[in-house]
Each structure stands twice: as structure tokens, then as C-alpha cells.
Scaffold this active site. Structure first.
Site, short mmCIF file in Angstrom:
data_model
loop_
_atom_site.label_atom_id
_atom_site.label_comp_id
_atom_site.label_asym_id
_atom_site.label_seq_id
_atom_site.Cartn_x
_atom_site.Cartn_y
_atom_site.Cartn_z
N GLY A 27 20.44 57.30 -16.49
CA GLY A 27 21.83 56.90 -16.29
C GLY A 27 22.33 55.97 -17.39
O GLY A 27 21.75 55.93 -18.47
N HIS A 30 25.73 57.71 -22.25
CA HIS A 30 26.54 57.52 -23.47
C HIS A 30 26.53 58.83 -24.25
O HIS A 30 26.01 59.84 -23.76
CB HIS A 30 26.01 56.34 -24.28
CG HIS A 30 24.52 56.41 -24.55
ND1 HIS A 30 23.94 57.42 -25.27
CD2 HIS A 30 23.50 55.60 -24.14
CE1 HIS A 30 22.64 57.23 -25.33
NE2 HIS A 30 22.33 56.14 -24.63
N HIS A 33 23.23 60.87 -24.53
CA HIS A 33 22.95 61.74 -23.39
C HIS A 33 23.88 62.95 -23.42
O HIS A 33 23.47 64.08 -23.10
CB HIS A 33 23.17 60.99 -22.07
CG HIS A 33 22.30 59.78 -21.88
ND1 HIS A 33 22.77 58.49 -22.03
CD2 HIS A 33 20.99 59.66 -21.55
CE1 HIS A 33 21.79 57.64 -21.79
NE2 HIS A 33 20.70 58.30 -21.49
N GLN A 57 7.96 53.08 -15.47
CA GLN A 57 7.89 53.03 -16.93
C GLN A 57 8.38 51.71 -17.50
O GLN A 57 8.42 51.54 -18.72
CB GLN A 57 8.62 54.22 -17.54
CG GLN A 57 10.14 54.17 -17.44
CD GLN A 57 10.76 55.46 -17.97
OE1 GLN A 57 10.72 56.51 -17.32
NE2 GLN A 57 11.32 55.39 -19.18
N GLY A 143 15.75 63.28 -26.49
CA GLY A 143 16.36 62.79 -27.72
C GLY A 143 15.30 62.34 -28.72
O GLY A 143 14.30 61.73 -28.36
N LYS A 145 15.74 60.05 -30.66
CA LYS A 145 15.81 58.59 -30.65
C LYS A 145 14.51 57.98 -30.12
O LYS A 145 14.05 56.95 -30.60
CB LYS A 145 17.01 58.18 -29.80
CG LYS A 145 16.96 56.83 -29.14
CD LYS A 145 17.42 55.76 -30.10
CE LYS A 145 17.68 54.42 -29.42
NZ LYS A 145 16.69 54.02 -28.46
N GLN A 149 8.17 59.26 -27.38
CA GLN A 149 8.29 59.91 -26.06
C GLN A 149 8.23 61.44 -26.22
O GLN A 149 7.54 62.12 -25.45
CB GLN A 149 9.60 59.48 -25.40
CG GLN A 149 9.93 60.20 -24.11
CD GLN A 149 11.06 59.52 -23.35
OE1 GLN A 149 10.83 58.58 -22.59
NE2 GLN A 149 12.29 59.97 -23.55
N ARG A 183 20.88 50.13 -23.59
CA ARG A 183 20.70 48.68 -23.71
C ARG A 183 21.70 48.03 -24.67
O ARG A 183 21.85 46.82 -24.67
CB ARG A 183 19.28 48.36 -24.16
CG ARG A 183 18.23 48.65 -23.09
CD ARG A 183 16.85 48.19 -23.52
NE ARG A 183 15.85 48.49 -22.50
CZ ARG A 183 15.24 49.67 -22.35
NH1 ARG A 183 15.55 50.67 -23.15
NH2 ARG A 183 14.35 49.85 -21.40
P1 PAJ Z 1 17.05 57.48 -21.05
O1 PAJ Z 1 16.79 56.25 -21.85
O2 PAJ Z 1 18.18 57.49 -20.08
O3 PAJ Z 1 17.27 58.64 -22.07
C1 PAJ Z 1 17.46 59.95 -21.60
C2 PAJ Z 1 17.38 60.88 -22.81
O4 PAJ Z 1 18.44 60.57 -23.71
C3 PAJ Z 1 16.05 60.69 -23.59
O5 PAJ Z 1 15.53 61.95 -23.92
C4 PAJ Z 1 16.49 59.92 -24.80
O6 PAJ Z 1 15.68 60.14 -25.93
C5 PAJ Z 1 17.91 60.46 -25.01
N1 PAJ Z 1 18.69 59.56 -25.85
C6 PAJ Z 1 18.87 58.22 -25.66
N2 PAJ Z 1 19.61 57.71 -26.66
C7 PAJ Z 1 19.91 58.73 -27.49
C8 PAJ Z 1 20.65 58.85 -28.70
N3 PAJ Z 1 21.25 57.81 -29.26
N4 PAJ Z 1 20.74 60.08 -29.28
C9 PAJ Z 1 20.13 61.15 -28.72
N5 PAJ Z 1 19.42 61.10 -27.57
C10 PAJ Z 1 19.32 59.92 -26.97
O7 PAJ Z 1 14.32 58.33 -21.98
C11 PAJ Z 1 14.50 58.14 -20.78
O8 PAJ Z 1 15.74 57.88 -20.23
C12 PAJ Z 1 13.36 58.19 -19.76
O9 PAJ Z 1 12.16 57.82 -20.40
C13 PAJ Z 1 13.21 59.57 -19.08
C14 PAJ Z 1 12.85 60.67 -20.09
C15 PAJ Z 1 14.49 59.94 -18.32
C16 PAJ Z 1 12.05 59.49 -18.05
O10 PAJ Z 1 12.31 58.53 -17.09
#
Ligand code: PAJ
Length: 256
Positions: A27, A30, A33, A57, A143, A145, A149, A183
Site C-alpha cells: 500500500g 505511488h 506501484h 518483513q 520493481g 527499485k 528482493q 517512505r
Molecule cells: P512495496 O514496498 O509496497 O512495493 C511493492 C512493489 O513496488 C515492489 O515490487 C517494489 O519493488 C515496487 N516499487 C517500489 N518503489 C518502486 C519504484 N520507485 N519504481 C518501481 N517499482 C517500485 O516490496 C514490497 O512492498 C514488499 O516487500 C512485498 C513484495 C509486497 C512483500 O510484502
């Protein structure tokens, strides 16, 4: 768009058997996502997004407590991006009393974030394996990013013979270069200015020069490292005040 909160309801919603693309999220959505959702929408008959701030995590209780949450705004964003099914479980649905089976990734999970955040990738690998089993997607979107992971999840799929394709989407940045992150909302304007040293450091494509750029800005990194994270990568983690940020750049194509 259907919003479901139990494993049984996900399975009922996907009964048709169409190929699904899964976008796991915590959630605070941005444009990063959004880019995953757009890619998934273009490649799948059915798009499933998950919304779950996975306590397993988080290695720091304060980080979990401070994590931004706004379900209504997230549901709006999912709707705008054409998501078919949102899985937004309560904590007990994913970790029922007595839950005691964990995925312990080594290999790609060792070093960098794995060292800085003990247990982090155990939590990520476990929740992603659960989500893959619940949704049974043909493809799952992550991502770049979070490059380590991606490396950990590709290893999970290889090692445990999972029938899902991991699709990797490029990092989305603000015009000033800062990688979008949930964040970032917690940064003061001044801290945000300081944080711009991270993309500037990555742009050098060189660990020693990156260190120098960070030092100039008064940023003390957790690490600056070149590693194979789904390809040769320069990765940085740094704390700006209380907020820990990570970012990376692929070095592919750089002269050896
Ligand atoms: P979260 O931080 O919400 O990120 C969800 C997905 O969005 C991840 O695959 C992350 O790499 C991607 N993402 C975040 N910022 C990005 C950006 N600036 N550009 C492209 N993609 C971006 O990552 C997680 O959640 C958790 O670890 C999750 C995989 C959901 C497991 O709980």
C-alpha cells in the site's frame, strides 16, 4: 473491482481460471506501484493486487508502526489502474495463531539488506510464497527499485520449482531523480534535499565516487556496494535522519 479479505474469497473470485497477473504491495501506493499495475494490466487477462503490510518483513517495530497506511486512497488507485481483484487480508488471515512455517532464503538474501535487516527476506519470501499459492498467478510483478528482493524471489522460484514468471519493472523516479518510495512521505523537505545525494551517487556508476558524493552531502551510508542483483548493480542504502532509503542502478553496458 472486487475487494476480498480471505483466502477462500480470493479462490472464489478467480474460479474462472483465466491467467492472472499478481502485483504484491504494502500500500501507500505511488507511481512506482502504478507502473507495475500498468504493466500487469497490459500482460494479463486478470490483474490481482495484494495490499498487506507484512509484519514479518519489518525488522524494526518503529518502522512497522510508522509505515504509511491509507486503504481508501490505495483502493482508488487500484480501481484507476483497472485491477480486477484486490486481496487485502487482516494480519490473522496471513499469520493464523500457530503459524510456524518459514521460508529461509540464503544465497541472494545474504549481504546488503539481508545483513542490515535480519529476517527481512525470510518475511518477504514467506509472504510471497503464500501469495503465489493463494493467487496462483502466471506472472508476478516486482520493481527493480528493490533489486535484491527481485534476486531473492527469482531464487525462490528456481529453488522451489514455482510455476510463476517473475516480471521486473524499471525504477520510477521523481523528476529530481529520487526513486519513489512509500517512505519518502516521511521525509522533511530538508531531508529530501539531502536524500538527492543518493541518485547523484548512483549516477557515477562507481562505488568509490559514490562514497565521495555521499560524504560531500553529509550522508553516511549503511553500504555502497557493487553486487550481482539480477545483473551487475551499484546499490546504496542510507539513513536520512530516521528514514532508511535504498536505491540502485544496473551497471549493464558499462565498460569492463
Ligand atoms: P512495496 O514496498 O509496497 O512495493 C511493492 C512493489 O513496488 C515492489 O515490487 C517494489 O519493488 C515496487 N516499487 C517500489 N518503489 C518502486 C519504484 N520507485 N519504481 C518501481 N517499482 C517500485 O516490496 C514490497 O512492498 C514488499 O516487500 C512485498 C513484495 C509486497 C512483500 O510484502
Amino acid at each position: 473491482m472486487r475487494i476480498v479479505r480471505t483466502v477462500a474469497d480470493v479462490r472464489a473470485a478467480l474460479e474462472g481460471g483465466d491467467e492472472a497477473g499478481l502485483v504484491p504491495t504494502m500500500g501507500a501506493l505511488h507511481e512506482g506501484h502504478a507502473s507495475l499495475l500498468t504493466t500487469a494490466r497490459a500482460e494479463n487477462e486478470v490483474v490481482v493486487a495484494s495490499l498487506f503490510v507484512n509484519p514479518a518483513q519489518f525488522d524494526e517495530e518503529s518502522d512497522l508502526a510508522a509505515y504509511p497506511r491509507d486503504e481508501d486512497a490505495d483502493l482508488d488507485a487500484f480501481r484507476r489502474h483497472g485491477v480486477d481483484v484486490v486481496f487485502a487480508p487482516a494480519r490473522e488471515e496471513m499469520y493464523a495463531p500457530g503459524f510456524a512455517t518459514w521460508v529461509e532464503p540464503a544465497g541472494a538474501a545474504v549481504g546488503l539488506e539481508g545483513d542490515a535487516r535480519p529476517g527481512h527476506f525470510r518475511g518477504v519470501a514467506t509472504i510471497c510464497l503464500k501469495l503465489f499459492n493463494i493467487v496462483r498467478p502466471a506472472r508476478a510483478y516486482f520493481g527493480r527499485k528493490d533489486a535484491q528482493q527481485v534476486a531473492v524471489l527469482k531464487q525462490l522460484v528456481r529453488d522451489l520449482d514455482l510455476d510463476v514468471e517473475i516480471r521486473v519493472v524499471d525504477t520510477v523516479r521523481d523528476p529530481d531523480g529520487l526513486a519513489l518510495s512509500s517512505r519518502n512521505a516521511l521525509l522533511t523537505p530538508e531531508a529530501r534535499e539531502t536524500a538527492l545525494a543518493i541518485p547523484r551517487a548512483l549516477a557515477t556508476h562507481d562505488a568509490a565516487r559514490a562514497h565521495a558524493v555521499l560524504a560531500d552531502a553529509g550522508v553516511e551510508p549503511d553500504y555502497v556496494a557493487v553486487a550481482d542483483l539480477d545483473g551487475p548493480t551499484l546499490a546504496i542504502a542510507a539513513r536520512i535522519g530516521p528514514i532508511r532509503l535504498i536505491d540502485n542502478v544496473l551497471l549493464e553496458g558499462d565498460p569492463a
